[in-house]
Design an enzyme around this catalytic site. Structure first.
Site, mmCIF file in Angstrom:
data_model
loop_
_atom_site.group_PDB
_atom_site.id
_atom_site.type_symbol
_atom_site.label_atom_id
_atom_site.label_comp_id
_atom_site.label_asym_id
_atom_site.label_seq_id
_atom_site.Cartn_x
_atom_site.Cartn_y
_atom_site.Cartn_z
ATOM 1 N N ASP A 12 33.018 47.310 44.573
ATOM 2 C CA ASP A 12 33.833 46.342 43.832
ATOM 3 C C ASP A 12 32.863 45.373 43.158
ATOM 4 O O ASP A 12 32.271 44.509 43.802
ATOM 5 C CB ASP A 12 34.766 45.621 44.815
ATOM 6 C CG ASP A 12 35.572 44.509 44.141
ATOM 7 O OD1 ASP A 12 35.258 44.153 42.989
ATOM 8 O OD2 ASP A 12 36.504 43.990 44.782
ATOM 9 N N GLN A 25 32.683 40.507 41.143
ATOM 10 C CA GLN A 25 31.909 39.260 41.183
ATOM 11 C C GLN A 25 30.412 39.484 40.994
ATOM 12 O O GLN A 25 29.637 38.530 41.073
ATOM 13 C CB GLN A 25 32.153 38.525 42.515
ATOM 14 C CG GLN A 25 33.608 38.130 42.748
ATOM 15 C CD GLN A 25 34.122 37.058 41.777
ATOM 16 O OE1 GLN A 25 33.351 36.456 41.022
ATOM 17 N NE2 GLN A 25 35.419 36.825 41.779
ATOM 18 N N LYS A 76 36.414 38.535 33.903
ATOM 19 C CA LYS A 76 35.435 37.797 34.720
ATOM 20 C C LYS A 76 34.039 37.862 34.106
ATOM 21 O O LYS A 76 33.090 37.295 34.638
ATOM 22 C CB LYS A 76 35.408 38.358 36.141
ATOM 23 C CG LYS A 76 36.684 38.066 36.935
ATOM 24 C CD LYS A 76 36.494 38.361 38.392
ATOM 25 C CE LYS A 76 37.776 38.548 39.154
ATOM 26 N NZ LYS A 76 38.541 37.333 39.362
ATOM 27 N N HIS A 124 38.280 41.296 49.037
ATOM 28 C CA HIS A 124 39.436 40.744 48.319
ATOM 29 C C HIS A 124 40.636 41.639 48.634
ATOM 30 O O HIS A 124 40.467 42.831 48.897
ATOM 31 C CB HIS A 124 39.103 40.792 46.818
ATOM 32 C CG HIS A 124 40.100 40.139 45.925
ATOM 33 N ND1 HIS A 124 41.264 40.758 45.539
ATOM 34 C CD2 HIS A 124 40.098 38.928 45.325
ATOM 35 C CE1 HIS A 124 41.938 39.940 44.727
ATOM 36 N NE2 HIS A 124 41.247 38.827 44.592
ATOM 37 N N CYS A 126 42.620 35.026 47.985
ATOM 38 C CA CYS A 126 43.002 36.445 48.109
ATOM 39 C C CYS A 126 42.082 37.183 49.077
ATOM 40 O O CYS A 126 41.725 38.350 48.843
ATOM 41 C CB CYS A 126 43.019 37.153 46.759
ATOM 42 S SG CYS A 126 44.146 36.420 45.587
HETATM 43 N N1 C6P Z 1 39.172 37.389 42.300
HETATM 44 C C1 C6P Z 1 39.151 34.965 42.455
HETATM 45 O O1 C6P Z 1 39.501 33.848 42.106
HETATM 46 P P1 C6P Z 1 41.445 41.361 39.059
HETATM 47 O O2 C6P Z 1 42.524 40.395 39.446
HETATM 48 O O3 C6P Z 1 41.911 42.780 39.122
HETATM 49 O O4 C6P Z 1 40.771 41.011 37.792
HETATM 50 O O5 C6P Z 1 40.283 41.189 40.174
HETATM 51 C C2 C6P Z 1 40.581 41.336 41.534
HETATM 52 C C3 C6P Z 1 39.377 41.063 42.372
HETATM 53 C C4 C6P Z 1 38.795 42.110 43.074
HETATM 54 N N2 C6P Z 1 37.674 41.932 43.785
HETATM 55 C C5 C6P Z 1 37.070 40.742 43.859
HETATM 56 C C6 C6P Z 1 35.803 40.610 44.638
HETATM 57 C C7 C6P Z 1 37.602 39.636 43.183
HETATM 58 O O6 C6P Z 1 36.991 38.462 43.258
HETATM 59 C C8 C6P Z 1 38.797 39.805 42.435
HETATM 60 C C9 C6P Z 1 39.440 38.639 41.741
HETATM 61 C C10 C6P Z 1 39.641 36.162 41.674
HETATM 62 O O7 C6P Z 1 38.382 35.153 43.401
HETATM 63 C C11 C6P Z 1 41.126 36.112 41.478
HETATM 64 S S1 C6P Z 1 42.031 36.290 42.997
#
Ligand code: C6P
Length: 405
Positions: A199, A202, A225, A122, A363
């Site tokens: 990370d 997910q 999430k 991401h 993203c």
């Molecule tokens: N992905 C998606 O729709 P934040 O925005 O900080 O809570 O998470 C960022 C982020 C970082 N790593 C991974 C693997 C992610 O999937 C995400 C967030 C969302 O896929 C929003 S772009």
């Protein structure tokens, strides 16, 4: 017994309609819905315990502090960290990675030193390193993947050099759903004496996570999430590393003593928590973790695995269906394209049927380049998703295909 009906009743939003159609919410990788229990926590804390934490001698402040610190302990327990000193509250995954990138690179790396990431990251696990690369001249190396969406571990091992200082990879891809072999990735890095940031944005909603068993040096995730509120997240870091890193931001709470000549810093984890923390969010997050622990992470993983298998089978029945990401181990999301239908068109028309999916590059633009596409349609699942919702998705896609015939 997995009582899906009872579970769905815990999430009031799931019974609403959009465009006069029952909501089919399949955008859970972007954010999950919140159980009543979590929302009620926020309301009742504001109504009955609201006071700034760690500062007041008065009753309310002490009670709020107590709840906030108990929440830290709940997070520690949930991911099996050794100590609450290793649990830093942040605003989310993105801030957690920025914190490590900023503090690690300036203190542990020299120009020409290397960070390894993967092609399926991401942007939140790419751009923070690029910002540091511009400032400190560090180099980013990228683990490639095969066409199924699995990282190539031999190639990964070849990326290591004397200059490698950190590996930062996602546990689960937010586009492909690939569950990376994170223990092996960590094991290989440790053989080279290199720490690993995972990370977990997910992975945390979908599977049990034990940071000690993984031997992760850093593990990061977002509250929103994992059925918790927005604006709060977690950085787990081994005490060894957190002690070595300088503070990320300055302000209240993170100090021990301040004079105009010199400031000394608070102990862990407060050294990394400048300013008033989200002490309401932390309690709501710990209750979200409590909620899913009560259902059982193994049970959730098993239920969602059945859903993934069912969804994959059903989607494959659709003529012209191309699923992006066919790794052996997948979780949470299925990305796809159908014939020549643009993902944006597909997403917009599904929306009119009450079906919420995400479309676009998610993203993860470098991953899109690797796949040679602009974007995908992505259906992502949660503990409350049903087979009927997957059927509705399939029927919706078939209807849209007819329109394009
Ligand atoms: N992905 C998606 O729709 P934040 O925005 O900080 O809570 O998470 C960022 C982020 C970082 N790593 C991974 C693997 C992610 O999937 C995400 C967030 C969302 O896929 C929003 S772009």
């Amino acid at each position: 017994m997995y009582d899906i009906k009872g579970i769905r009743e815990d999430f009031p939003i799931l019974s609403r309609t959009v465009y006069d159609k029952p909501l089919v919410y399949l955008d859970n990788a972007a954010t999950t819905q919140k159980p009543r229990f979590v929302v009620n926590t926020i309301v009742s804390e504001y109504y009955s315990v609201n006071a700034n934490v760690h500062r007041g001698v008065h009753f309310l402040s002490q009670q709020a502090t107590d709840l906030h610190e108990r929440s830290r302990e709940a997070v520690r327990k949930f991911i099996n960290a050794r100590s609450v000193s290793e649990i830093v509250f942040t605003r989310g995954t993105t801030e957690s990675i920025n914190l490590v990138a900023s503090s690690f690179v300036c203190s542990q790396m020299k120009p020409g030193d290397e960070v390894i990431v993967s092609v399926m990251e991401h942007h939140s696990n790419i751009v923070p390193w690029q910002l540091q690369a511009e400032r400190f001249g560090i180099v980013l190396k990228v683990i490639p993947m095969n066409d199924r969406g699995e990282l190539l571990l031999d190639e990964y091992e070849r990326l290591f050099s004397k200059r490698t200082k950190l590996v930062s990879v996602t546990h689960v891809s937010n586009v492909l759903g690939t569950v990376n072999p994170i223990e092996r990735i960590i094991g290989i890095a440790h053989d080279y004496g290199v720490p690993v940031l995972v990370d977990g944005a997910q992975s945390i909603p979908h599977m049990p996570v034990d940071v000690q068993a993984l031997d992760a040096d850093f593990y990061v995730f977002s509250g929103h999430k994992v059925y918790g509120p927005t604006g709060i997240g977690v950085l787990y870091g081994k005490e060894y590393w957190l002690e070595k890193l300088p503070p990320y931001q300055g302000g209240g709470e993170m100090i021990q003593k301040v004079t105009f000549e010199k400031t000394t810093f608070n102990e862990l984890p407060f050294k990394f928590e400048a300013g008033t923390p989200d002490y309401i969010g932390s309690v709501a997050l710990s209750n979200a973790l409590g909620y899913i622990s009560m259902l059982g992470m193994d049970q959730i993983a098993e239920y969602e695995h059945q859903l993934m298998c069912y969804a994959t089978e059903r989607l494959k029945e659709i003529p012209g269906m191309r699923i992006l990401g066919e790794a052996e181990h997948k979780s949470g999301v299925i990305s796809f394209l159908v014939g020549n239908i643009h993902p944006f068109d597909m997403g917009t028309l599904l929306d009119r049927l009450g079906i919420a999916v995400r479309t676009g590059h998610h993203c993860a633009e470098p991953l899109m380049h690797r796949l040679g596409i602009e974007g995908t349609v992505r259906a992502s699942f949660a503990l409350y998703t049903t087979k009927e919702e997957i059927d509705a998705l399939v029927e919706g896609i078939l209807r849209i295909c007819k329109m394009f015939e």
